[in-house]
Write a protein that holds these residues in place. Structure first.
Motif, PDB file in Angstrom:
ATOM      1  N   THR A  70      15.525  79.705  85.969  1.00 55.96           N
ATOM      2  CA  THR A  70      15.520  79.485  87.406  1.00 55.96           C
ATOM      3  C   THR A  70      16.506  78.388  87.787  1.00 55.96           C
ATOM      4  O   THR A  70      16.559  77.323  87.168  1.00 55.96           O
ATOM      5  N   THR A  79      13.057  85.866  93.893  1.00 56.49           N
ATOM      6  CA  THR A  79      12.673  86.475  92.627  1.00 56.49           C
ATOM      7  C   THR A  79      13.137  87.921  92.586  1.00 56.49           C
ATOM      8  O   THR A  79      13.428  88.533  93.616  1.00 56.49           O
ATOM      9  N   ASP A 123      10.285  87.437  88.094  1.00 57.93           N
ATOM     10  CA  ASP A 123      11.040  86.339  87.503  1.00 57.93           C
ATOM     11  C   ASP A 123      11.854  85.628  88.579  1.00 57.93           C
ATOM     12  O   ASP A 123      12.571  86.262  89.368  1.00 57.93           O
ATOM     13  N   GLU A 124      11.758  84.306  88.591  1.00 62.05           N
ATOM     14  CA  GLU A 124      12.481  83.531  89.591  1.00 62.05           C
ATOM     15  C   GLU A 124      13.975  83.510  89.290  1.00 62.05           C
ATOM     16  O   GLU A 124      14.393  83.338  88.143  1.00 62.05           O
TER      17      GLU A 124
END
Length: 660
Positions: free
Chosen positions: A2, A111, A116-117
């Motif tokens: 991220t 996301t 998932d970021e």
């Protein structure tokens, strides 16, 4: 990994189908605008907001909430759209905070559809601003990027929209806030906030509240518990898209992993029930009361809210995945059929079959993930329901047959069940905190539900009053003797039948008030009580209250409103709705809003201040996370059961024993 952005920083987006998640410490309005190459919004048709939540390639929440999920498909945006700006604003006119400096810093994450970021941004440094441009997705040559903006506006939504070139920005901002107000009026209240130690805030209930103010030897949790309806840490993105097989489990060392969408489990102040050991390759079995809390009742309360949140998010993830599968199929069909060569022969048919097969595969995978989560939640519900105390249990639970009037006020009371159409047999108890923080309105009018449409008017009104009577009985049964009184206003005496159990048991504060004189007398009595207690509290002179004043909680049940109410009585009722809950006077109204329309907008604040429920199943309540329309099921007494009479007899006996 991220990318944690700071104001002004940008980051390349690796995909075009995205979700934008917003977590805030208070309900906020989330919207988005589309801009051209110069960032100008071409018109209201390029603005997504709660009153108009969908645009091509863009969908936002339909109400204010502390947690939002915005769906974005950058390839499906209208031609000429080169920028998507995510906007946040505080609702106005609902009694909440008016500036972002008074609430926790909002957290925004971009996301993929797998949860998932890609990038995140915490909006710090805000003060007097009531609206903010959080971030923007913009096209640079052939690539899309995200930029952290964080530009606040003290003038609110109107100033922010005007800054983007929107004409009639003030009028549009007003319509958005009006749509938000309507949504908040029908929403289920989120669970109460937690203290920094992770414990839920409990209102002081007087000497009966024996819980210690701090744990004597409680272990420190590894991190504060997060609840999207109350508060979220800066770099935690609790969200519905986490549903599925790859989901965060409990804190390290925790015995249970239900694989629900990021349900947080931390060490409670006192030992929780031990979970049965799981066999190799099997999921650990759920346990009633595995959430944190000082008592089993509080653990069950927190666990039920966790189940409610899990179900909301799991269904939101499923619906989002199906919507995107449909959208992707439509786009692939449009691209394939736009080529004239595919319109001749079998090429077009093959393209359609391939697109539909891909859609079916994506939808099937989403359904499999949902079914896993629903099965786990159903297993948990099957364990939790039999373990509930009377205040949380339905009338069919055997705990009511052995119920004894308690000496301490419970945390909450069950007033019905909630379910979603994806699995109607999975019911989540709807709990409201005690003492009541808002009144309740039992809608006796025709609603959009099939159950209401199939009933005649008289039967519907009787069912509404019967619902009010059972709720009043539950409140009497869970309060200590003499600490809760029920008053009834029945102007025309039309509720004699439904009121019979309360009257015959002798548990009312007095005979039901009838006629204009009775209405005026009952309202004057409770208005006087509110005035006296308010003055005593402000002067810190509680010992100066008149000796004949009942300082216990008071419930006023009003049947068939507004019949029998003149303008003065209506004003007094609004006063009780506004000022009463803070000093222990609560409303339980049975009314058809259509019949009250003659009063015009003067009663709108009254309806908005009450939690609306129905005597039959109806899809009208919304959750504070993603805004699902939940079906509310009222609590019903099993056919042939005399549990209501038994409970009221126990209440009367406990009062006699206590000399009340």
């Amino acid at each position: 990994m991220t990318a944690e952005l700071v104001r002004g920083q940008n980051h390349t987006l690796p995909q075009t189908r995205l979700e934008i998640r917003v977590s805030a410490g208070t309900p906020v309005v989330a919207g988005a605008t589309l801009g051209d190459e110069r960032g100008t919004v071409r018109g209201v048709e390029w603005i997504a907001h709660p009153g108009s939540p969908q645009l091509p390639g863009l969908e936002v929440s339909q109400q204010a909430a502390a947690d939002h999920r915005l769906a974005v498909d950058l390839e499906a945006l209208p031609p000429g759209a080169h920028r998507v700006t995510v906007l946040l604003a505080l609702p106005v006119g609902v009694g909440g905070p008016t500036r972002f400096g008074a609430v926790p810093a909002p957290f925004v994450a971009v996301t993929g559809l797998d949860g998932d970021e890609i990038a995140s941004f915490t909006l710090t440094g805000l003060d007097a601003e009531s609206a903010v441009s959080a971030l923007e997705l913009y096209r640079r040559q052939d690539a899309w990027k995200v930029r952290a903006v964080g530009q606040g506006y003290a003038g609110g939504l109107a100033e922010m929209l005007a800054d983007q070139g929107v004409t009639d920005a003030a009028q549009l901002a007003g319509s958005i806030q009006e749509a938000v107000t309507r949504g908040l009026a029908r929403s289920v209240a989120p669970p109460p906030p937690r203290t920094p130690e992770g414990d839920r805030v409990r209102h002081t209930t007087g000497p009966a509240d024996h819980r210690p103010s701090a744990p004597p030897t409680a272990p420190e949790p590894p991190e504060p518990l997060t609840d999207p309806a109350t508060t979220a840490p800066p770099h935690t993105a609790p969200g519905p898209a986490a549903a599925g097989p790859s989901v965060a489990g409990p804190a390290a060392g925790g015995p249970i992993n239900y694989a629900h969408p990021r349900r947080q489990h931390a060490a409670p102040p006192s030992p929780p029930p031990a979970a049965p050991p799981a066999q190799p390759g099997q999921t650990a079995q759920p346990v009633a009361g595995d959430a944190t809390g000082w008592s089993m009742d509080e653990r069950l309360y927190n666990q039920i809210w966790g189940m409610f949140e899990d179900l909301a998010r799991a269904v939101a993830a499923y619906r989002s995945a199906v919507d995107f599968a449909e959208s992707r199929m439509d786009q692939e069909l449009d691209r394939a059929l736009s080529d004239p060569r595919n319109r001749i022969g079998g090429a077009g048919d093959r393209a359609r079959e391939a697109a539909r097969a891909k859609r079916d595969e994506l939808a099937s995978r989403a359904r499999e993930a949902l079914d896993r989560d629903l099965a786990q939640l159903a297993a948990e519900a099957a364990v939790v329901e039999p373990a509930l105390p009377a205040a949380y249990a339905g009338w069919g639970n055997p705990v009511w047959h052995a119920h004894r009037v308690p000496m301490e006020i419970p945390m909450a009371l069950r007033i019905g069940d909630l379910h979603l159409p994806e699995r109607t047999d999975l019911r989540i108890p709807l709990l409201v905190r005690l003492p009541l923080e808002r009144g309740i309105w039992v809608d006796s009018g025709r609603t959009a539900s099939e159950a209401a449409a199939s009933m005649d008017t008289d039967r519907l009104r009787r069912a509404a009053m019967e619902t009010a009577v059972t709720h009043a009985a539950r409140l009497l049964a869970v309060y200590p003797p003499g600490e809760f009184a029920v008053h009834v206003i029945d102007p025309a005496g039309s509720a004699a039948g439904p009121l019979a159990p309360l009257v015959e048991a002798g548990v009312l504060a007095g005979p039901p008030a009838a006629g204009p004189g009775g209405v005026a007398s009952a309202l004057a009595h409770l208005t006087r009580r509110v005035d006296l207690v308010q003055m005593a509290v402000r002067a810190r002179a509680a010992d100066s209250l008149p000796p004949d004043l009942d300082t216990g909680e008071q419930l006023l049940v009003v049947n068939d409103f507004p019949h029998g109410f003149d303008d003065r009585a209506v004003t007094q009722l609004r006063y009780l709705a506004d000022e009463g809950p803070a000093v222990g006077v609560h409303l339980l109204m049975v009314a058809d809003r259509e019949e009250a329309s003659a009063y015009g907008p003067v009663l709108d604040p009254l309806w908005r201040s009450l939690l609306r429920i129905t005597p039959v199943a109806d899809s009208h309540l919304a959750d504070p996370w993603v805004g699902h329309a939940w079906t509310y099921e009222p609590l019903t007494i099993p056919p042939g059961s005399r549990v209501l009479e038994q409970v009221l007899a126990a209440v009367a006996a406990a009062r006699r024993a206590a000399g009340r």
